[in-house]
Write a protein that holds these residues in place. Structure first.
Motif, PDB file in Angstrom:
ATOM      1  N   TYR A 131     -16.389  30.143 -14.345  1.00  0.00           N
ATOM      2  CA  TYR A 131     -16.988  31.088 -15.301  1.00  0.00           C
ATOM      3  C   TYR A 131     -16.038  32.273 -15.394  1.00  0.00           C
ATOM      4  CZ  TYR A 131     -18.004  33.742 -10.703  1.00  0.00           C
ATOM      5  OH  TYR A 131     -18.038  34.330  -9.422  1.00  0.00           O
ATOM      6  N   TYR A 132     -16.248  32.881 -16.203  1.00  0.00           N
ATOM      7  CA  TYR A 132     -15.329  34.297 -16.701  1.00  0.00           C
ATOM      8  C   TYR A 132     -16.396  35.384 -17.070  1.00  0.00           C
ATOM      9  CZ  TYR A 132     -12.589  37.720 -19.426  1.00  0.00           C
ATOM     10  OH  TYR A 132     -12.164  38.531 -19.609  1.00  0.00           O
ATOM     11  N   ARG A 133     -16.139  36.543 -16.380  1.00  0.00           N
ATOM     12  CA  ARG A 133     -16.813  37.680 -16.423  1.00  0.00           C
ATOM     13  C   ARG A 133     -16.249  38.813 -17.275  1.00  0.00           C
ATOM     14  NH1 ARG A 133     -20.632  37.878 -11.050  1.00  0.00           N
ATOM     15  NH2 ARG A 133     -21.911  36.010 -11.522  1.00  0.00           N
ATOM     16  N   PHE A 134     -16.781  39.580 -18.119  1.00  0.00           N
ATOM     17  CA  PHE A 134     -16.089  40.669 -18.775  1.00  0.00           C
ATOM     18  C   PHE A 134     -17.064  42.033 -18.035  1.00  0.00           C
ATOM     19  CE2 PHE A 134     -15.981  44.218 -21.624  1.00  0.00           C
ATOM     20  CZ  PHE A 134     -14.654  44.315 -21.714  1.00  0.00           C
ATOM     21  N   TYR A 135     -16.598  42.746 -17.418  1.00  0.00           N
ATOM     22  CA  TYR A 135     -17.306  43.776 -16.726  1.00  0.00           C
ATOM     23  C   TYR A 135     -17.177  45.214 -17.488  1.00  0.00           C
ATOM     24  CZ  TYR A 135     -17.761  41.191 -12.492  1.00  0.00           C
ATOM     25  OH  TYR A 135     -18.109  40.289 -11.715  1.00  0.00           O
ATOM     26  N   PHE A 136     -18.185  45.965 -17.626  1.00  0.00           N
ATOM     27  CA  PHE A 136     -18.375  47.180 -18.435  1.00  0.00           C
ATOM     28  C   PHE A 136     -18.267  48.645 -17.452  1.00  0.00           C
ATOM     29  CE2 PHE A 136     -20.405  44.195 -21.131  1.00  0.00           C
ATOM     30  CZ  PHE A 136     -19.697  44.281 -22.296  1.00  0.00           C
ATOM     31  N   VAL A 140     -21.104  40.639 -18.619  1.00  0.00           N
ATOM     32  CA  VAL A 140     -21.595  39.368 -19.499  1.00  0.00           C
ATOM     33  C   VAL A 140     -20.608  38.491 -19.225  1.00  0.00           C
ATOM     34  CG1 VAL A 140     -21.381  38.472 -21.799  1.00  0.00           C
ATOM     35  CG2 VAL A 140     -21.768  41.047 -21.580  1.00  0.00           C
ATOM     36  N   GLU A 141     -21.063  37.072 -18.733  1.00  0.00           N
ATOM     37  CA  GLU A 141     -20.256  35.805 -18.315  1.00  0.00           C
ATOM     38  C   GLU A 141     -20.474  34.615 -19.377  1.00  0.00           C
ATOM     39  OE1 GLU A 141     -22.127  32.690 -14.967  1.00  0.00           O
ATOM     40  OE2 GLU A 141     -21.430  34.708 -14.117  1.00  0.00           O
ATOM     41  N   GLY A 142     -19.604  33.995 -19.349  1.00  0.00           N
ATOM     42  CA  GLY A 142     -19.592  32.711 -19.996  1.00  0.00           C
ATOM     43  C   GLY A 142     -19.309  31.809 -19.092  1.00  0.00           C
ATOM     44  N   PHE A 143     -19.830  30.500 -18.890  1.00  0.00           N
ATOM     45  CA  PHE A 143     -19.702  29.563 -18.050  1.00  0.00           C
ATOM     46  C   PHE A 143     -19.662  28.192 -18.550  1.00  0.00           C
ATOM     47  CE2 PHE A 143     -24.486  30.141 -17.986  1.00  0.00           C
ATOM     48  CZ  PHE A 143     -24.974  28.787 -17.927  1.00  0.00           C
ATOM     49  N   GLY A 144     -19.211  27.308 -17.926  1.00  0.00           N
ATOM     50  CA  GLY A 144     -19.072  25.873 -17.811  1.00  0.00           C
ATOM     51  C   GLY A 144     -20.212  25.288 -16.866  1.00  0.00           C
ATOM     52  N   GLY A 146     -22.822  27.898 -21.424  1.00  0.00           N
ATOM     53  CA  GLY A 146     -23.743  28.846 -21.548  1.00  0.00           C
ATOM     54  C   GLY A 146     -23.174  30.254 -21.264  1.00  0.00           C
ATOM     55  N   PHE A 147     -24.176  31.206 -21.234  1.00  0.00           N
ATOM     56  CA  PHE A 147     -23.894  32.554 -20.949  1.00  0.00           C
ATOM     57  C   PHE A 147     -24.799  33.078 -20.036  1.00  0.00           C
ATOM     58  CE2 PHE A 147     -27.043  33.151 -24.360  1.00  0.00           C
ATOM     59  CZ  PHE A 147     -27.618  34.391 -23.956  1.00  0.00           C
ATOM     60  N   ALA A 148     -24.591  34.289 -19.363  1.00  0.00           N
ATOM     61  CA  ALA A 148     -25.278  35.162 -18.465  1.00  0.00           C
ATOM     62  C   ALA A 148     -25.069  36.555 -18.541  1.00  0.00           C
ATOM     63  CB  ALA A 148     -25.010  34.423 -17.053  1.00  0.00           C
ATOM     64  N   LEU A 149     -26.071  37.203 -18.351  1.00  0.00           N
ATOM     65  CA  LEU A 149     -25.973  38.743 -18.034  1.00  0.00           C
ATOM     66  C   LEU A 149     -26.321  39.085 -16.587  1.00  0.00           C
ATOM     67  CD1 LEU A 149     -28.196  39.610 -21.285  1.00  0.00           C
ATOM     68  CD2 LEU A 149     -25.489  39.545 -21.164  1.00  0.00           C
ATOM     69  N   GLY A 150     -25.850  40.145 -16.174  1.00  0.00           N
ATOM     70  CA  GLY A 150     -25.999  40.625 -14.798  1.00  0.00           C
ATOM     71  C   GLY A 150     -25.463  42.093 -14.411  1.00  0.00           C
ATOM     72  N   GLY A 151     -25.587  42.436 -13.375  1.00  0.00           N
ATOM     73  CA  GLY A 151     -25.099  43.537 -12.880  1.00  0.00           C
ATOM     74  C   GLY A 151     -24.415  43.408 -11.365  1.00  0.00           C
TER      75      GLY A 151
END
Length: 175
Positions: free
Chosen positions: A84-89, A98-102, A128-133
């Motif tokens: 996965y790759y995550r972009f943090y705010f 926000v995460e994009g994953f395989g 897919g994609f994911a959201l989190g904290g």
């Protein structure tokens, strides 16, 4: 020759001392490593461990490995490996992300849920994609909550497993 050598030496010393000056602020460009375990899956009868490496203050990449140890879960899902790759705010790769994953997964593709033999496993790949904290303490302990959804790209004609889910409550340590 001696004069040229002295000029080069003085220039190197000045440049080295200018790079060693601190401006009083904490360096935020350090890359961190993080190991995590998913507490929800552990209670449910499976083991999911993740490794994450920050690229900079606002992004990171990682990989998760899911292995069930309870028979009820391993009858439906054999394993998954999910980069996965995550972009943090937030700051220093924390806060909302926000995460994009395989996901390379192997699931039981038996159509009949009543008489599943448990041996009709098919391997597929999902995007897919994911959201989190994520929250990290000063000592380096981390807690994150996330959820996501993806879609299998192959082998969808003969099964009901087109959609995959990913989520949990991860506890970890950043070093």
């Amino acid at each position: 020759m001696k004069k040229t050598f002295m000029l080069v030496l003085v220039a190197l010393l000045i440049s080295a001392s200018s790079f060693s000056q601190e401006d009083g602020t904490k360096q935020t460009s350090k890359n961190f490593n993080e190991l995590k375990i998913n507490g929800v899956f552990l209670i449910a009868g499976a083991f999911e461990v993740s490794y994450e490496r920050t690229l900079n203050e606002e992004s990171a990449f990682g990989i998760s490995l899911f292995l069930p140890f309870d028979d009820d879960i391993s009858d439906d899902l054999k394993y998954y490996i999910s980069p996965y790759y995550r972009f943090y705010f937030g700051r220093q790769a924390t806060g909302f992300f926000v995460e994009g994953f395989g996901m390379l997964n192997s699931t039981d593709r038996s159509v009949s849920f009543i008489s599943s033999s448990g041996d009709d496993f098919k391997t597929d790949f999902a995007l897919g994609f994911a959201l989190g904290g994520k929250w990290v303490t000063k000592k380096g302990f981390s807690f994150e909550v996330f959820g996501g959804i993806g879609r299998n790209l192959f082998n969808n004609d003969d099964s009901d497993f087109e959609v995959v889910g990913k989520g949990g409550l991860n506890l970890g340590y950043r070093f």
